[in-house]
Write an enzyme that holds these catalytic residues in place. Sequence first.
Site, PDB file in Angstrom:
ATOM      1  N   TRP A   1       0.878  -1.176   0.000  1.00 55.08           N
ATOM      2  CA  TRP A   1       0.000   0.000   0.000  1.00 55.08           C
ATOM      3  C   TRP A   1       0.911   1.221   0.000  1.00 55.08           C
ATOM      4  CZ3 TRP A   1      -0.199   4.037   3.601  1.00 55.08           C
ATOM      5  CH2 TRP A   1      -1.129   5.051   3.258  1.00 55.08           C
TER       6      TRP A   1
ATOM      7  N   GLU B   1      -3.061  -2.933  -2.493  1.00 54.06           N
ATOM      8  CA  GLU B   1      -4.197  -2.338  -1.783  1.00 54.06           C
ATOM      9  C   GLU B   1      -4.528  -0.934  -2.282  1.00 54.06           C
ATOM     10  OE1 GLU B   1      -3.477  -2.079   2.417  1.00 54.06           O
ATOM     11  OE2 GLU B   1      -5.364  -1.058   2.834  1.00 54.06           O
TER      12      GLU B   1
ATOM     13  N   HIS C   1      -8.562  -6.321   4.154  1.00 55.46           N
ATOM     14  CA  HIS C   1      -8.167  -5.593   5.350  1.00 55.46           C
ATOM     15  C   HIS C   1      -9.467  -5.236   6.039  1.00 55.46           C
ATOM     16  CE1 HIS C   1      -3.781  -4.015   4.864  1.00 55.46           C
ATOM     17  NE2 HIS C   1      -3.857  -5.333   4.948  1.00 55.46           N
TER      18      HIS C   1
ATOM     19  N   ASP D   1     -10.073   3.566   9.710  1.00 56.62           N
ATOM     20  CA  ASP D   1      -9.403   2.559  10.534  1.00 56.62           C
ATOM     21  C   ASP D   1      -9.903   2.434  11.963  1.00 56.62           C
ATOM     22  OD1 ASP D   1      -7.207   1.816   8.564  1.00 56.62           O
ATOM     23  OD2 ASP D   1      -6.999   3.985   8.671  1.00 56.62           O
TER      24      ASP D   1
ATOM     25  N   ASP E   1      -7.055  -4.541   9.979  1.00 61.69           N
ATOM     26  CA  ASP E   1      -6.314  -3.282   9.796  1.00 61.69           C
ATOM     27  C   ASP E   1      -7.090  -2.130  10.430  1.00 61.69           C
ATOM     28  OD1 ASP E   1      -4.669  -1.243   9.076  1.00 61.69           O
ATOM     29  OD2 ASP E   1      -5.226  -1.222   6.954  1.00 61.69           O
TER      30      ASP E   1
ATOM     31  N   LYS F   1      -7.004   2.682  -2.386  1.00 62.28           N
ATOM     32  CA  LYS F   1      -7.638   3.584  -1.417  1.00 62.28           C
ATOM     33  C   LYS F   1      -8.430   4.636  -2.179  1.00 62.28           C
ATOM     34  CE  LYS F   1      -6.515   5.840   2.973  1.00 62.28           C
ATOM     35  NZ  LYS F   1      -5.491   5.945   4.020  1.00 62.28           N
TER      36      LYS F   1
HETATM   37  C1  RNT Z   1      -3.669   2.660   4.874  1.00 58.00           C
HETATM   38  C2  RNT Z   1      -3.821   1.218   4.548  1.00 58.00           C
HETATM   39  C3  RNT Z   1      -2.695   0.327   4.999  1.00 58.00           C
HETATM   40  C4  RNT Z   1      -2.197   0.683   6.379  1.00 58.00           C
HETATM   41  C5  RNT Z   1      -1.152  -0.245   6.897  1.00 58.00           C
HETATM   42  C6  RNT Z   1      -0.425   0.340   8.055  1.00 58.00           C
HETATM   43  O1  RNT Z   1      -4.768   3.393   4.542  1.00 58.00           O
HETATM   44  O2  RNT Z   1      -5.024   0.739   5.041  1.00 58.00           O
HETATM   45  O3  RNT Z   1      -3.076  -0.981   4.895  1.00 58.00           O
HETATM   46  O4  RNT Z   1      -3.243   0.741   7.285  1.00 58.00           O
HETATM   47  O5  RNT Z   1      -0.308  -0.628   5.895  1.00 58.00           O
HETATM   48 ZN    ZN Z   2      -5.354  -1.411   4.889  1.00 58.07          ZN
END
Ligand code: RNT
Ligand code: ZN
Length: 422
Positions: A188, A229, A289, A299, A329, A231
């Site tokens: 990520w 990953e 996640h 998160d 996560d 976002k």
């Molecule tokens: C960040 C992502 C990622 C992190 C971790 C620490 O938005 O979700 O996965 O949370 O790598």
């Molecule tokens: Zn994540």
Amino acid sequence: MDVKHIERDYQNAREEYAAYGVDTDSIMKIMENVSLSLHCWQGDDVRGFENPNASLEGSGIQVTGQYPGRARTAEELREDLEQAFSLIPGKHRLNLHAIYGEFEGKTVDRDEIRPEHFYGWIDWAREKDIKLDFNCTCFSHPKAVSGFTLSHKEKSIRDFWIEHVKLCRTISVYMGKEMRSPCIHNLWIPDGSKDITVDRMNHRSLLTDSLDQIFEEEFPAVEIKDSLESKLFGIGSEMFVVGSHEFYMGYALSRGKMLCFDIGHFHPTESVADKISAVLQFTDEILLHVSRGIRWDSDHIVILNDEIKDLMSEIIRSNALDRVHIALDFFDASLNRAGAWVIGARATLKAILLALLEPRSKVLEAENKNDYFTRLALLEEMKSMPFGAVWNYFCLEMGVAVGENWITKIQQFDCDVTKKRV
Ligand code: RNT
Ligand code: ZN
């Protein structure tokens, strides 16, 4: 709650579920083999051991809260993890980030990390029979403060991060071999910007090229599985995220890599649950996640909400428990951190159990007859079934504290261990 009551309640629940054709004993067997990957970074607010003063600036992520007792060393983090693992039923994995190496006071830059920095973790994991997963850390670093890493316009910056990720894949391969279980390496990156960006095409082309260089070297799938990953937005990258969902979906599917769906990384009403059966048409495995998005934060600690229940139902209804890797996560610094892991892991497992307890053949039969009344009525009835009794019995069978007892254990740990860290 005492053993006698837990057993009695289970026997009643078992009969109630059996009346719907659900065999709780065999579901218990499936649950025993469910393995979540616990994220090490809940234990220390995503700081790592490289430089205790490193900031998350430019990473698009933020940790809030001032609760005392975050882990400051690998020993403390392992102590907290042991406490958490002891209260989560089943055998689970640990997910490390590159900044959690044991650098012994030396300055080891990201383009210098090696498997030896993780020997302490590997020895501990072997002793505890915990398998390992890994992540490159492309944030909390001076070369990431601009908000761009692998898609940075400057070649020297991109090269630095390419080297870092390559090294992280090598470390993952090492872990996969040592633990005799494929290590999932998840990538990520924070890349993106706050405001209107006119050359999105350039950044995305650069990211494609950097990734192609990173994955040039191939390793056996029994040692490493690569995932990517996406976002939607981050703090400071509200307008543009280079690694968007469409970007990685295209990249992963065309290159035979795994997609990672962080459930906090989508529009609030977008359902990740519905994506499972869609992407599994075109790829063998995916990584999740598991998180809880609240307003701007992606998160928060996982709880047993509709989102997580729908997600796990879709996995079970798709018969895909062995094709979906489930990692946690979230990070919350406003409460006991070991307790946070336990809440999130237990909620995730509860959602899987609930999904397994669905009277599948009955619901399916109704659906196949276009009898939508029966389908909906059955699903509604399930909501008042004695699921808690099955959950408690599962915890009992797995040898972990049931009901309020586990809460007391964390309270005790908080007083005896974490609050004493000054
Ligand atoms: C960040 C992502 C990622 C992190 C971790 C620490 O938005 O979700 O996965 O949370 O790598
Ligand atoms: Zn994540």
